[in-house]
Design a protein around this motif. Sequence first.
Motif, PDB file in Angstrom:
ATOM      1  N   GLY A   1       5.410   0.879  -9.050  1.00  0.00           N
ATOM      2  CA  GLY A   1       6.357   0.428  -8.038  1.00  0.00           C
ATOM      3  C   GLY A   1       6.018  -0.952  -7.513  1.00  0.00           C
ATOM      4  N   ARG A   2       4.738  -1.234  -7.360  1.00  0.00           N
ATOM      5  CA  ARG A   2       4.332  -2.572  -6.903  1.00  0.00           C
ATOM      6  C   ARG A   2       4.709  -3.631  -7.934  1.00  0.00           C
TER       7      ARG A   2
ATOM      8  N   LEU B   1       8.370  -4.177  -7.536  1.00  0.00           N
ATOM      9  CA  LEU B   1       8.625  -4.900  -6.294  1.00  0.00           C
ATOM     10  C   LEU B   1       8.314  -6.380  -6.460  1.00  0.00           C
ATOM     11  N   SER B   2       7.203  -6.668  -7.144  1.00  0.00           N
ATOM     12  CA  SER B   2       6.822  -8.060  -7.373  1.00  0.00           C
ATOM     13  C   SER B   2       7.821  -8.751  -8.290  1.00  0.00           C
ATOM     14  N   TYR B   3       8.300  -8.019  -9.278  1.00  0.00           N
ATOM     15  CA  TYR B   3       9.230  -8.592 -10.241  1.00  0.00           C
ATOM     16  C   TYR B   3      10.584  -8.896  -9.606  1.00  0.00           C
ATOM     17  N   THR B   4      11.065  -7.995  -8.774  1.00  0.00           N
ATOM     18  CA  THR B   4      12.424  -8.130  -8.228  1.00  0.00           C
ATOM     19  C   THR B   4      12.473  -8.853  -6.889  1.00  0.00           C
ATOM     20  N   GLY B   5      11.389  -8.778  -6.115  1.00  0.00           N
ATOM     21  CA  GLY B   5      11.422  -9.330  -4.761  1.00  0.00           C
ATOM     22  C   GLY B   5      12.336  -8.560  -3.829  1.00  0.00           C
ATOM     23  N   ALA B   6      12.599  -7.287  -4.127  1.00  0.00           N
ATOM     24  CA  ALA B   6      13.524  -6.493  -3.312  1.00  0.00           C
ATOM     25  C   ALA B   6      13.035  -6.371  -1.875  1.00  0.00           C
ATOM     26  N   ARG B   7      13.991  -6.367  -0.936  1.00  0.00           N
ATOM     27  CA  ARG B   7      13.680  -6.190   0.490  1.00  0.00           C
ATOM     28  C   ARG B   7      14.474  -5.050   1.114  1.00  0.00           C
TER      29      ARG B   7
ATOM     30  N   GLN C   1       0.817  -1.216   0.000  1.00  0.00           N
ATOM     31  CA  GLN C   1       0.000   0.000   0.000  1.00  0.00           C
ATOM     32  C   GLN C   1       0.847   1.262   0.000  1.00  0.00           C
ATOM     33  N   LEU C   2       2.128   1.147   0.325  1.00  0.00           N
ATOM     34  CA  LEU C   2       3.017   2.302   0.311  1.00  0.00           C
ATOM     35  C   LEU C   2       3.572   2.593  -1.082  1.00  0.00           C
ATOM     36  N   TRP C   3       3.377   1.664  -1.996  1.00  0.00           N
ATOM     37  CA  TRP C   3       4.006   1.756  -3.308  1.00  0.00           C
ATOM     38  C   TRP C   3       2.978   2.126  -4.365  1.00  0.00           C
TER      39      TRP C   3
END
Length: 699
Positions: A259-260, A263-269, A253-255
């Motif tokens: 961006g989501r 984030l889903s594509y890369t799995g960045a943490r 919800q912050l993205w």
Amino acid sequence: MNALHTPHLRQGTVEEKRKEILAYFQQSFDRYESLFSLLKSDDAYYQRPEKLRHPLIFYYGHTATFFINKLVLAKLINDRINPDFESLFAIGVDEMSWDDLNDAHYDWPAVEEVTAYRAQVRRLVSDLILTMDFSLPIDWESPMWPVLMGIEHEGIHLETSSVLIRQLPLRFVQPQPEWAPYPESGEAPDNTLLPVPGGIVSAGKAFNADYYGWDNEYGEHSAEVKPFSASQYLVSNGEFLAFVKDGGYAQPQLWEEEGRQWLSYTGARHPVFWREQGNSYVYRTLATEIPLPEDWPVDVNYHEAKAFCNWLSKRTGKHIQLPVEDEWLHLCEHAGMKESLWREEWNTGLHHGASSAPVNLFSMGGFYDVAGNVWQWTETPIYPFDGFKVHPLYDDFTTPTFDNKHNLFKGGSWISTGNEAMAHSRYAFRRHFFQHAGFRYVESTEVIKVNDLDYESDTQVSQYSEFHYGSTYYGVPNFGAASVAFAMQFTGAKPKARALDLGCATGRASFELAKYFDHVDGIDFSARFIKTAFAMQEHGEIRYNLIEEGELTEFKVAKLADLGLSENKDRVHFAQGDACNLKPQFTGYDLILMSNLIDRVYEPARLLESIRERLNPGGLLIIASPFTWLDEYTARENWLGGYKDANGETLTSTMALEQTLGDDFRRVAAPQDIPFVIRETKRKFQHSLSEFNVFERIN
């Protein structure tokens, strides 16, 4: 390894400038090759640390082939050094979005071959600088300009290649003394918001400016900036760490939506240059890992910066966001930064080592790192200033990025040299792109509005955009303006409440009619044309590419204000529709203009039969056409004239119009031809005559 400044283009003598440019070129070439000394073995050149980009061998060769390709294009050299290399290393630089993967196989040459090639290029360019006949000032037309273009281009790749080296596994790199990072770090300072008063900001530069620039820097821009507050420091690793520890990467919800997806594509943490080690993180410099320097600026892409701002907004209850370009420019003015070239005491140009440095070292008017340390993401997708032109030697430097997918970042980084370390520089990258880039945040009282214009590359739409709003050719006046000027001769004291521009295409005549009528409907069958007309009305400008020859294009911008048509644009309503089957609400008109339409509809007689009910008694019907009847538009049996009738008599379209309109209309004036020219390419034009027929509806 302090970098020389980009040369002043107007000062000194020719021989002094020749020596200066030679030194600038050789330092740039040396520095770029020195960067690759960080690679531990030849094998490292063929690694792809970022799978959306080429291996490093491409970038090692690319900047050298760029010189040759541009010098050939500029006709400054006749012979190539290695045609195969100059093709292989020419294109494929810009990182595409994550779904634009290309698995084409490349047969990369050996490192020693590319090194030998670079040596040949060095000798050629050095000799050219020493022998070239040029004069001062140096400008776009100067033979020295493509040399400077090559040097500045290599500076860009110094940055992008160093990012890729940072992403390589450590086993492929080796530290070098000249590429050592800044030696100190400590605790992150507490960041705070400082007020910035509002004001007028101006940007852009003249084409006779003192320093080299890329095409997007030229032109004019001014805007009002409302008061805002900006963070005193760039966001540090320590400040960003709180976002990471709070699970920021696990809160979709912050993205933003894009961006989501990233984030889903890369799995960045966590940021890309951090690595988890136990309960803490280590930080990747060019060739080493060090404990996380909490007071250095964080390196993130736009999506990460945006998510942090959303997180901070939620925590503080304030409207926190990234600055727009105008706010960053105004912050520079507020901080007293009036110079064109960034100062050597700031963290640019490798003046303080080959890395970022603490965010509280370089003070600028109470703020820190307004320029330097890392690039700063903005909310602004790149767009052209007024007066934008492409340079013919590099016509695709910026125009492909006018797509709302490339955001500007500002200020330069620790490795920025030349043009990058200047106030006027405007660089934009895809929002998921990693660079030595971070951010500062601002608090604003209103939602940021960014330019959302796109440029039109559809050939037909671009041709009609130029036909309606662009240049005139061979002394033939603009057809839309001439059409309305002709029609208005016959209106006299007639009512001027409503007009219909049927077959309006991209809308020029509709806007012209709005100067005289209270309401104008512009209707066209083509959704592409209507989209362009809408864009012109909404934004006051459109952008499009015109074919020069083959695949070469010219970028153009057209503005309603420049044509004197912006004042009454809100009187126009555009809609998509079938001229032969219009909706019933399109009625009650005092004037109907059908320009170059009648020979492009499938049932012209049906159109004329229905149009009389849409025109008020006493209203004018203007039908203009070159009468180029074609079966692909109108079946032969539906043509209005242009053939011999059943009695073998000639039936012209003019005669057929009068017969079809019948007793409900009377001719107001004799037919009159008005010329028009449609540009297809730089050297191919359609020159036609449209016959104008004016009728009045009678009771």
